[in-house]
Write a protein that holds these residues in place. Structure first.
Motif, PDB file in Angstrom:
ATOM      1  N   MET A   1       0.838  -1.180   0.000  1.00 38.74           N
ATOM      2  CA  MET A   1       0.000   0.000   0.000  1.00 38.74           C
ATOM      3  C   MET A   1       0.876   1.235   0.000  1.00 38.74           C
ATOM      4  O   MET A   1       2.026   1.198   0.393  1.00 38.74           O
ATOM      5  CB  MET A   1      -0.923  -0.014   1.216  1.00 38.74           C
ATOM      6  CG  MET A   1      -1.976  -1.084   1.139  1.00 38.74           C
ATOM      7  SD  MET A   1      -3.544  -0.829   2.002  1.00 38.74           S
ATOM      8  CE  MET A   1      -3.590   0.815   2.508  1.00 38.74           C
ATOM      9  N   LEU A  59      -9.690  -2.721 -12.788  1.00 37.61           N
ATOM     10  CA  LEU A  59      -9.916  -2.910 -11.356  1.00 37.61           C
ATOM     11  C   LEU A  59      -8.690  -2.490 -10.550  1.00 37.61           C
ATOM     12  O   LEU A  59      -8.813  -1.882  -9.483  1.00 37.61           O
ATOM     13  CB  LEU A  59     -10.291  -4.359 -11.058  1.00 37.61           C
ATOM     14  CG  LEU A  59     -11.660  -4.803 -11.588  1.00 37.61           C
ATOM     15  CD1 LEU A  59     -11.833  -6.311 -11.393  1.00 37.61           C
ATOM     16  CD2 LEU A  59     -12.784  -4.036 -10.916  1.00 37.61           C
ATOM     17  N   ALA A  60      -7.501  -2.804 -11.074  1.00 39.93           N
ATOM     18  CA  ALA A  60      -6.265  -2.411 -10.386  1.00 39.93           C
ATOM     19  C   ALA A  60      -6.135  -0.887 -10.358  1.00 39.93           C
ATOM     20  O   ALA A  60      -5.758  -0.305  -9.327  1.00 39.93           O
ATOM     21  CB  ALA A  60      -5.055  -3.035 -11.076  1.00 39.93           C
ATOM     22  N   LYS A  62      -8.628   1.296 -10.524  1.00 40.86           N
ATOM     23  CA  LYS A  62      -9.632   1.805  -9.588  1.00 40.86           C
ATOM     24  C   LYS A  62      -9.144   1.664  -8.149  1.00 40.86           C
ATOM     25  O   LYS A  62      -9.341   2.562  -7.329  1.00 40.86           O
ATOM     26  CB  LYS A  62     -10.949   1.052  -9.770  1.00 40.86           C
ATOM     27  CG  LYS A  62     -11.718   1.450 -11.004  1.00 40.86           C
ATOM     28  CD  LYS A  62     -12.988   0.652 -11.154  1.00 40.86           C
ATOM     29  CE  LYS A  62     -13.985   1.097 -10.119  1.00 40.86           C
ATOM     30  NZ  LYS A  62     -15.363   0.695 -10.367  1.00 40.86           N
ATOM     31  N   GLN A  63      -8.495   0.558  -7.830  1.00 32.05           N
ATOM     32  CA  GLN A  63      -7.987   0.344  -6.479  1.00 32.05           C
ATOM     33  C   GLN A  63      -6.863   1.327  -6.151  1.00 32.05           C
ATOM     34  O   GLN A  63      -6.796   1.858  -5.037  1.00 32.05           O
ATOM     35  CB  GLN A  63      -7.507  -1.094  -6.293  1.00 32.05           C
ATOM     36  CG  GLN A  63      -7.127  -1.422  -4.872  1.00 32.05           C
ATOM     37  CD  GLN A  63      -8.286  -1.302  -3.900  1.00 32.05           C
ATOM     38  OE1 GLN A  63      -9.370  -1.820  -4.142  1.00 32.05           O
ATOM     39  NE2 GLN A  63      -8.084  -0.607  -2.787  1.00 32.05           N
ATOM     40  N   GLU A  64      -5.982   1.585  -7.120  1.00 37.78           N
ATOM     41  CA  GLU A  64      -4.897   2.553  -6.913  1.00 37.78           C
ATOM     42  C   GLU A  64      -5.458   3.932  -6.607  1.00 37.78           C
ATOM     43  O   GLU A  64      -4.986   4.620  -5.691  1.00 37.78           O
ATOM     44  CB  GLU A  64      -4.012   2.643  -8.153  1.00 37.78           C
ATOM     45  CG  GLU A  64      -3.114   1.463  -8.379  1.00 37.78           C
ATOM     46  CD  GLU A  64      -2.356   1.572  -9.696  1.00 37.78           C
ATOM     47  OE1 GLU A  64      -2.223   2.696 -10.229  1.00 37.78           O
ATOM     48  OE2 GLU A  64      -1.906   0.530 -10.201  1.00 37.78           O
ATOM     49  N   HIS A  66      -8.474   4.634  -5.468  1.00 38.80           N
ATOM     50  CA  HIS A  66      -9.145   4.558  -4.163  1.00 38.80           C
ATOM     51  C   HIS A  66      -8.131   4.684  -3.029  1.00 38.80           C
ATOM     52  O   HIS A  66      -8.342   5.436  -2.068  1.00 38.80           O
ATOM     53  CB  HIS A  66      -9.921   3.247  -4.045  1.00 38.80           C
ATOM     54  CG  HIS A  66     -10.576   3.066  -2.721  1.00 38.80           C
ATOM     55  ND1 HIS A  66      -9.945   2.445  -1.658  1.00 38.80           N
ATOM     56  CD2 HIS A  66     -11.790   3.448  -2.264  1.00 38.80           C
ATOM     57  CE1 HIS A  66     -10.740   2.454  -0.620  1.00 38.80           C
ATOM     58  NE2 HIS A  66     -11.870   3.046  -0.950  1.00 38.80           N
ATOM     59  N   ASP A  67      -7.028   3.930  -3.128  1.00 34.59           N
ATOM     60  CA  ASP A  67      -5.998   3.984  -2.083  1.00 34.59           C
ATOM     61  C   ASP A  67      -5.412   5.385  -1.960  1.00 34.59           C
ATOM     62  O   ASP A  67      -5.183   5.892  -0.857  1.00 34.59           O
ATOM     63  CB  ASP A  67      -4.882   2.979  -2.371  1.00 34.59           C
ATOM     64  CG  ASP A  67      -5.324   1.537  -2.213  1.00 34.59           C
ATOM     65  OD1 ASP A  67      -6.411   1.290  -1.638  1.00 34.59           O
ATOM     66  OD2 ASP A  67      -4.579   0.645  -2.684  1.00 34.59           O
ATOM     67  N   GLN A  70      -7.865   7.660  -0.323  1.00 40.57           N
ATOM     68  CA  GLN A  70      -7.957   7.324   1.101  1.00 40.57           C
ATOM     69  C   GLN A  70      -6.847   8.025   1.880  1.00 40.57           C
ATOM     70  O   GLN A  70      -7.088   8.607   2.942  1.00 40.57           O
ATOM     71  CB  GLN A  70      -7.860   5.807   1.285  1.00 40.57           C
ATOM     72  CG  GLN A  70      -7.988   5.348   2.712  1.00 40.57           C
ATOM     73  CD  GLN A  70      -9.403   5.456   3.234  1.00 40.57           C
ATOM     74  OE1 GLN A  70     -10.356   5.372   2.483  1.00 40.57           O
ATOM     75  NE2 GLN A  70      -9.531   5.655   4.525  1.00 40.57           N
TER      76      GLN A  70
END
Length: 94
Positions: A1, A59-60, A62-64, A66-67, A70
């Protein structure tokens, strides 16, 4: 992360707003579209399903994002707490 990595310490990061082309996206969406047409789904159902179909790369990404958001949110929350505390203490602007 992002929070745990020390690999990029001191290295500036530039986030691109350009579109990332994903070669797997169109064939995947075409397959979903064809499958739903065979099931006699409505155009609206097909459109919704196709728009909600993502490749692993999407998806990867989108996760990046999002992280990253955050972490930005956490930094803002900490900063805001400090700003409010300074207002309470009367030390704003000093």
């Amino acid at each position: 992360m992002i929070r745990d990595s020390q690999d990029m310490t001191g290295v500036p990061v530039y986030y691109s707003t350009t579109y990332r082309f994903d070669e797997d996206r169109n064939p995947l969406q075409d397959a979903v579209r064809d499958s739903l047409k065979e099931q006699n789904k409505s155009a609206a159902e097909i459109k919704t399903a196709v728009s909600e179909t993502y490749t692993d790369a999407q998806l990867a990404t989108k996760q990046e994002v999002h992280d990253h958001l955050q972490v930005v949110g956490e930094l803002w929350a900490l900063t805001r707490i400090q700003m409010v505390q300074r207002q309470i203490d009367g030390t704003v602007g000093t």
